[in-house]
Design an enzyme around this catalytic site. Structure first.
Site, PDB file in Angstrom:
ATOM      1  N   PRO A 130      33.705  12.333 -45.856  1.00 37.29           N
ATOM      2  CA  PRO A 130      34.524  13.537 -45.972  1.00 37.29           C
ATOM      3  C   PRO A 130      34.829  14.202 -44.627  1.00 37.29           C
ATOM      4  CG  PRO A 130      32.273  13.963 -46.695  1.00 37.29           C
ATOM      5  CD  PRO A 130      32.405  12.479 -46.521  1.00 37.29           C
ATOM      6  N   ASN A 131      36.055  14.671 -44.540  1.00 40.21           N
ATOM      7  CA  ASN A 131      36.571  15.443 -43.397  1.00 40.21           C
ATOM      8  C   ASN A 131      36.833  14.621 -42.140  1.00 40.21           C
ATOM      9  OD1 ASN A 131      36.539  18.026 -44.759  1.00 40.21           O
ATOM     10  ND2 ASN A 131      34.313  17.863 -44.678  1.00 40.21           N
ATOM     11  N   ARG A 187      39.869  18.749 -36.051  1.00 36.70           N
ATOM     12  CA  ARG A 187      38.668  19.414 -36.559  1.00 36.70           C
ATOM     13  C   ARG A 187      37.607  19.536 -35.453  1.00 36.70           C
ATOM     14  NH1 ARG A 187      34.030  16.195 -39.805  1.00 36.70           N
ATOM     15  NH2 ARG A 187      32.764  17.967 -40.390  1.00 36.70           N
ATOM     16  N   TYR A 194      33.570  16.937 -32.196  1.00 37.03           N
ATOM     17  CA  TYR A 194      33.887  15.581 -32.653  1.00 37.03           C
ATOM     18  C   TYR A 194      34.881  14.846 -31.753  1.00 37.03           C
ATOM     19  CZ  TYR A 194      31.490  17.264 -36.810  1.00 37.03           C
ATOM     20  OH  TYR A 194      30.537  17.773 -37.667  1.00 37.03           O
ATOM     21  N   ASN A 220      29.905   6.074 -41.425  1.00 37.75           N
ATOM     22  CA  ASN A 220      29.822   7.482 -41.041  1.00 37.75           C
ATOM     23  C   ASN A 220      30.061   8.269 -42.326  1.00 37.75           C
ATOM     24  OD1 ASN A 220      29.929  10.068 -40.159  1.00 37.75           O
ATOM     25  ND2 ASN A 220      31.334   9.678 -38.447  1.00 37.75           N
ATOM     26  N   ALA A 255      29.159  14.667 -44.060  1.00 39.17           N
ATOM     27  CA  ALA A 255      28.140  15.568 -44.614  1.00 39.17           C
ATOM     28  C   ALA A 255      27.361  14.944 -45.773  1.00 39.17           C
ATOM     29  CB  ALA A 255      28.806  16.867 -45.055  1.00 39.17           C
ATOM     30  N   HIS A 290      23.622  13.920 -45.431  1.00 36.85           N
ATOM     31  CA  HIS A 290      22.490  14.837 -45.575  1.00 36.85           C
ATOM     32  C   HIS A 290      22.202  15.188 -47.027  1.00 36.85           C
ATOM     33  CE1 HIS A 290      23.552  15.055 -41.384  1.00 36.85           C
ATOM     34  NE2 HIS A 290      24.709  15.648 -41.667  1.00 36.85           N
ATOM     35  N   ASP A 315      21.498   4.912 -52.669  1.00 38.34           N
ATOM     36  CA  ASP A 315      21.252   3.913 -53.726  1.00 38.34           C
ATOM     37  C   ASP A 315      22.310   2.809 -53.706  1.00 38.34           C
ATOM     38  OD1 ASP A 315      18.967   5.144 -54.618  1.00 38.34           O
ATOM     39  OD2 ASP A 315      19.895   6.080 -56.373  1.00 38.34           O
ATOM     40  N   GLU A 357      24.189   3.115 -39.599  1.00 42.95           N
ATOM     41  CA  GLU A 357      24.579   4.529 -39.747  1.00 42.95           C
ATOM     42  C   GLU A 357      25.210   5.016 -38.442  1.00 42.95           C
ATOM     43  OE1 GLU A 357      21.291   7.097 -40.631  1.00 42.95           O
ATOM     44  OE2 GLU A 357      22.549   8.901 -40.619  1.00 42.95           O
ATOM     45  N   HIS A 385      27.321   8.359 -36.398  1.00 43.92           N
ATOM     46  CA  HIS A 385      27.846   9.726 -36.304  1.00 43.92           C
ATOM     47  C   HIS A 385      28.458   9.918 -34.929  1.00 43.92           C
ATOM     48  CE1 HIS A 385      25.773  10.704 -39.982  1.00 43.92           C
ATOM     49  NE2 HIS A 385      24.717  10.082 -39.476  1.00 43.92           N
ATOM     50  N   LEU A 386      29.566  10.660 -34.884  1.00 42.39           N
ATOM     51  CA  LEU A 386      30.160  10.984 -33.590  1.00 42.39           C
ATOM     52  C   LEU A 386      29.254  11.920 -32.797  1.00 42.39           C
ATOM     53  CD1 LEU A 386      33.252  11.465 -35.594  1.00 42.39           C
ATOM     54  CD2 LEU A 386      33.604  10.334 -33.410  1.00 42.39           C
ATOM     55  N   SER A 387      28.747  12.930 -33.467  1.00 41.09           N
ATOM     56  CA  SER A 387      27.905  13.925 -32.799  1.00 41.09           C
ATOM     57  C   SER A 387      26.435  13.512 -32.883  1.00 41.09           C
ATOM     58  CB  SER A 387      28.101  15.293 -33.462  1.00 41.09           C
ATOM     59  OG  SER A 387      27.669  15.253 -34.816  1.00 41.09           O
ATOM     60  N   ARG A 427      21.723  19.200 -33.498  1.00 44.84           N
ATOM     61  CA  ARG A 427      22.533  20.238 -34.147  1.00 44.84           C
ATOM     62  C   ARG A 427      21.689  21.027 -35.155  1.00 44.84           C
ATOM     63  NH1 ARG A 427      27.954  17.820 -36.223  1.00 44.84           N
ATOM     64  NH2 ARG A 427      28.398  20.059 -36.379  1.00 44.84           N
ATOM     65  N   ARG A 466      21.197  19.099 -40.559  1.00 40.71           N
ATOM     66  CA  ARG A 466      21.805  17.810 -40.209  1.00 40.71           C
ATOM     67  C   ARG A 466      20.769  16.807 -39.716  1.00 40.71           C
ATOM     68  NH1 ARG A 466      27.430  18.952 -40.258  1.00 40.71           N
ATOM     69  NH2 ARG A 466      27.782  21.109 -39.676  1.00 40.71           N
TER      70      ARG A 466
HETATM   71  C1  DQA Z   1      29.170  13.636 -38.667  1.00 44.26           C
HETATM   72  C2  DQA Z   1      27.974  14.583 -38.649  1.00 44.26           C
HETATM   73  C3  DQA Z   1      27.803  15.277 -39.978  1.00 44.26           C
HETATM   74  O1  DQA Z   1      26.694  16.159 -39.935  1.00 44.26           O
HETATM   75  C4  DQA Z   1      29.048  16.076 -40.326  1.00 44.26           C
HETATM   76  O2  DQA Z   1      28.912  16.667 -41.595  1.00 44.26           O
HETATM   77  C5  DQA Z   1      30.276  15.274 -40.228  1.00 44.26           C
HETATM   78  C6  DQA Z   1      30.441  14.342 -39.122  1.00 44.26           C
HETATM   79  C7  DQA Z   1      29.459  13.044 -37.277  1.00 44.26           C
HETATM   80  O3  DQA Z   1      30.165  12.039 -37.215  1.00 44.26           O
HETATM   81  O4  DQA Z   1      29.002  13.581 -36.264  1.00 44.26           O
HETATM   82  O5  DQA Z   1      31.214  15.442 -41.020  1.00 44.26           O
HETATM   83  O6  DQA Z   1      28.875  12.553 -39.550  1.00 44.26           O
END
Ligand code: DQA
Length: 146
Positions: A10-11, A18, A23, A74, A77, A80, A87, A98, A100-102, A107, A111
């Site tokens: 998502p997002n 964003r 990011y 990725n 959210a 978490h 599953d 796994e 993540h950009l950040s 943080r 997270r």
């Molecule tokens: C994220 C980190 C997550 O905590 C956050 O909710 C995201 C992006 C990242 O790529 O840093 O949407 O997965």
């Protein structure tokens, strides 16, 4: 390693607009183009997907079973919160990296916990859009990991 699924939650369709201070300024479609080119250079075919819908992500992970050799995830959210994604990774039996950009560990406390980490081969975070390419390199070397 011949086939890779790169899955975005998502997002992440909002990348570039964003919170660029967190990011980065690279849009998801540019990340996709870079991933496809990088994977192709390594002789790997790569499917790249994004969904805001947890159920759709579950289905994409399930459908990877027997089709893709690795997943780069990725989960945004859902990382978490989602036992369902965790599953699905177990059920798919596809090695999952796994991503993540950040740097989620630097943080907010909420997270720091990841359901994905429990079932992932490993985690790459904090390297921005470059992390996708690092994750492809990690996937390419998966057979060398004990
Ligand atoms: C994220 C980190 C997550 O905590 C956050 O909710 C995201 C992006 C990242 O790529 O840093 O949407 O997965």
């Amino acid at each position: 390693m011949s086939s890779l699924l790169i899955l975005n939650g998502p997002n992440l369709n909002m990348l570039g607009v964003r919170q660029p201070e967190i990011y980065g300024a690279t849009r998801l479609e540019d990340i996709k183009a870079n991933c496809v080119a990088h994977a192709e250079a390594l002789g790997i075919s790569c499917k790249f997907e994004q969904s805001n819908d947890e159920g759709k992500l579950v289905t994409l992970i399930q459908d990877a079973r027997g089709v893709h050799d690795a997943i780069i995830l990725n989960a945004g959210a859902y990382t978490h919160t989602s036992i369902a994604l965790m599953d699905a990774i177990i059920a798919s039996e596809v090695p999952t990296i796994e991503l993540h950009l950040s740097n989620i560990h630097a943080r907010e406390e909420f997270r720091h916990h990841s359901y994905i980490s429990r079932v992932a081969v490993g985690q790459i975070c904090g390297f921005g859009a470059k992390g996708y390419l690092l994750a492809i390199d990690a996937a390419a070397g998966l057979s060398e990991i004990p």
